[in-house]
Design an enzyme around this catalytic site. Structure first.
Site, PDB file in Angstrom:
ATOM      1  N   PRO A  96       0.865  -1.251   0.026  1.00 55.67           N
ATOM      2  CA  PRO A  96       0.083   0.030   0.097  1.00 55.67           C
ATOM      3  C   PRO A  96       0.909   1.288  -0.061  1.00 55.67           C
ATOM      4  CG  PRO A  96      -0.474  -1.544   1.921  1.00 55.67           C
ATOM      5  CD  PRO A  96       0.585  -2.359   1.208  1.00 55.67           C
ATOM      6  N   GLY A 100       3.741   3.279   5.382  1.00 51.57           N
ATOM      7  CA  GLY A 100       4.842   3.012   6.234  1.00 51.57           C
ATOM      8  C   GLY A 100       5.438   1.814   5.878  1.00 51.57           C
ATOM      9  N   GLY A 102       7.202   1.166   3.019  1.00 55.71           N
ATOM     10  CA  GLY A 102       8.268   1.192   1.946  1.00 55.71           C
ATOM     11  C   GLY A 102       7.949   1.419   0.712  1.00 55.71           C
ATOM     12  N   ALA A 105      10.464   2.889  -1.893  1.00 52.40           N
ATOM     13  CA  ALA A 105      11.562   2.464  -1.779  1.00 52.40           C
ATOM     14  C   ALA A 105      11.769   0.920  -2.687  1.00 52.40           C
ATOM     15  CB  ALA A 105      12.238   2.348  -0.489  1.00 52.40           C
ATOM     16  N   ALA A 106      10.579   0.263  -2.473  1.00 51.87           N
ATOM     17  CA  ALA A 106      10.539  -0.903  -3.166  1.00 51.87           C
ATOM     18  C   ALA A 106      10.423  -0.849  -4.686  1.00 51.87           C
ATOM     19  CB  ALA A 106       9.323  -1.906  -2.621  1.00 51.87           C
ATOM     20  N   ASP A 147      14.761   3.475   4.919  1.00 53.37           N
ATOM     21  CA  ASP A 147      13.825   2.710   3.813  1.00 53.37           C
ATOM     22  C   ASP A 147      14.566   1.942   2.628  1.00 53.37           C
ATOM     23  OD1 ASP A 147      12.026   3.756   5.731  1.00 53.37           O
ATOM     24  OD2 ASP A 147      10.345   4.472   4.034  1.00 53.37           O
TER      25      ASP A 147
END
Ligand code: MEV
Length: 308
Positions: A96, A100, A102, A105-106, A147
């Site tokens: 989502p 929070g 990440g 970043a992913a 992150d």
């Protein structure tokens, strides 16, 4: 066709304080992830499709600074490739957004790996981490870098801003239940609000940050010496300090209370706050009971994850 993926993450201890040089602990969450696939096509240019967020654009038409455009441009530059064309980049993620976990970043890290694979080039994890950090600045303004670090290394980390990464040695695995309030919240906003408060009241906020740093260091010792079941009260204490920092919310507080009443050993918000996710430490046999209680209290999604 080149494919790559990257996990989500949660912060166990130390969010916000980590922006001010305090340590924080974060772990990957492999139950959620971002996947990127690059296909050749017959068109000129780079097409980017992210059906999950109804996004379909040409690289050239992306307004600057755009996190995806910046990631592609910076990665090509590090790989010493002048240009890329005739490709479609497909991005799929079940992390989502603004919660929070990440997600930004992913997506960046999966995209960086997929680009390197497509171009048959190698990048070190350090290079991937540095590239992803550049994109995090577009998402979050002044990120600590935690992150991108935990997602790049896909391992539990003890993190201090601008210091070499330390992998956290988890002596005895433990179980966390993650509960989503269902309210997305901007980390950029919560981080900049904390900055304003810190400027107005440096002593109070400085004390809050160093108390959180102390909790994080104690938590690290417990995790490394096999006493992870004792982390609960530290989570409760960290949550209280984040409430004082005004980054919790009614919904986060409700889920944190619910988890404790349902048998969790401790609970706290996780990440930027004001919405997004909370976490609860549980004995493995209580995980389902706590997850069910969180759902009944309004959590839109729960994840049970083992930290090891
Ligand atoms: C976000 O996942 C964690 C924060 O501490 C921001 C940061 O460290 O960049 C709130």
């Amino acid at each position: 066709m080149s494919k790559a993926s990257a996990p989500g993450k949660i912060i166990l201890f130390g969010e916000h304080a980590v922006v001010y040089g305090q340590p924080a602990l974060a772990v990957p969450v492999t139950q959620v992830r971002a996947d990127v696939q690059i296909d050749n096509n017959s068109d000129a240019g780079i097409r980017i499709n992210a059906p999950g967020i109804e996004f379909s654009e040409n690289f050239k038409s992306l307004a600057s600074p755009h996190p995806l455009a910046a990631t592609i441009k910076n990665t090509l530059s590090v790989l010493e490739v002048d240009s890329l064309s005739g490709v479609t980049i497909h991005i799929r993620s079940n992390i989502p957004i603004a919660s929070g976990l990440g997600s930004g970043a992913a997506v960046s890290i999966a995209l960086i790996h997929a680009l390197a694979k497509h171009l048959k080039k190698k990048l070190t994890l350090e290079q991937v981490n540095t590239l992803a950090y550049e994109t995090e600045k577009i998402y979050h303004g002044t990120p600590s870098g935690i992150d991108n670090t935990v997602v790049t290394y896909a391992a539990p980390v003890y993190f201090i801003k601008s210091q070499p990464i330390e992998i956290l040695k988890v002596n005895k695995p433990f179980t966390i239940v993650i509960g989503d309030t269902g309210y997305p919240a901007s980390t950029l906003e919560s981080v900049s609000d904390v900055r304003v408060q810190h400027r107005k009241n440096p002593e109070r906020y400085g004390t809050l940050f160093s108390m959180i740093g102390g909790i994080t260091n104690t938590a690290r010792r417990l995790i490394e010496n096999g006493s992870s079941e004792s982390l609960g009260p530290l989570m409760d204490e960290n949550h209280k300090l984040l409430q004082h920092m005004t980054v919790s919310s009614v919904e986060l507080d409700d889920l944190v209370d619910t988890a404790r009443k349902a048998g969790a050993l401790g609970a706290k918000m996780s990440g930027g706050g004001r919405g997004g996710n909370m976490i609860a430490l549980v004995q493995p046999e209580k995980a389902e009971q706590v997850a069910q209680a969180l759902k009944e209290a309004g959590a839109t999604k729960t994840i049970v994850t083992r930290v090891e």
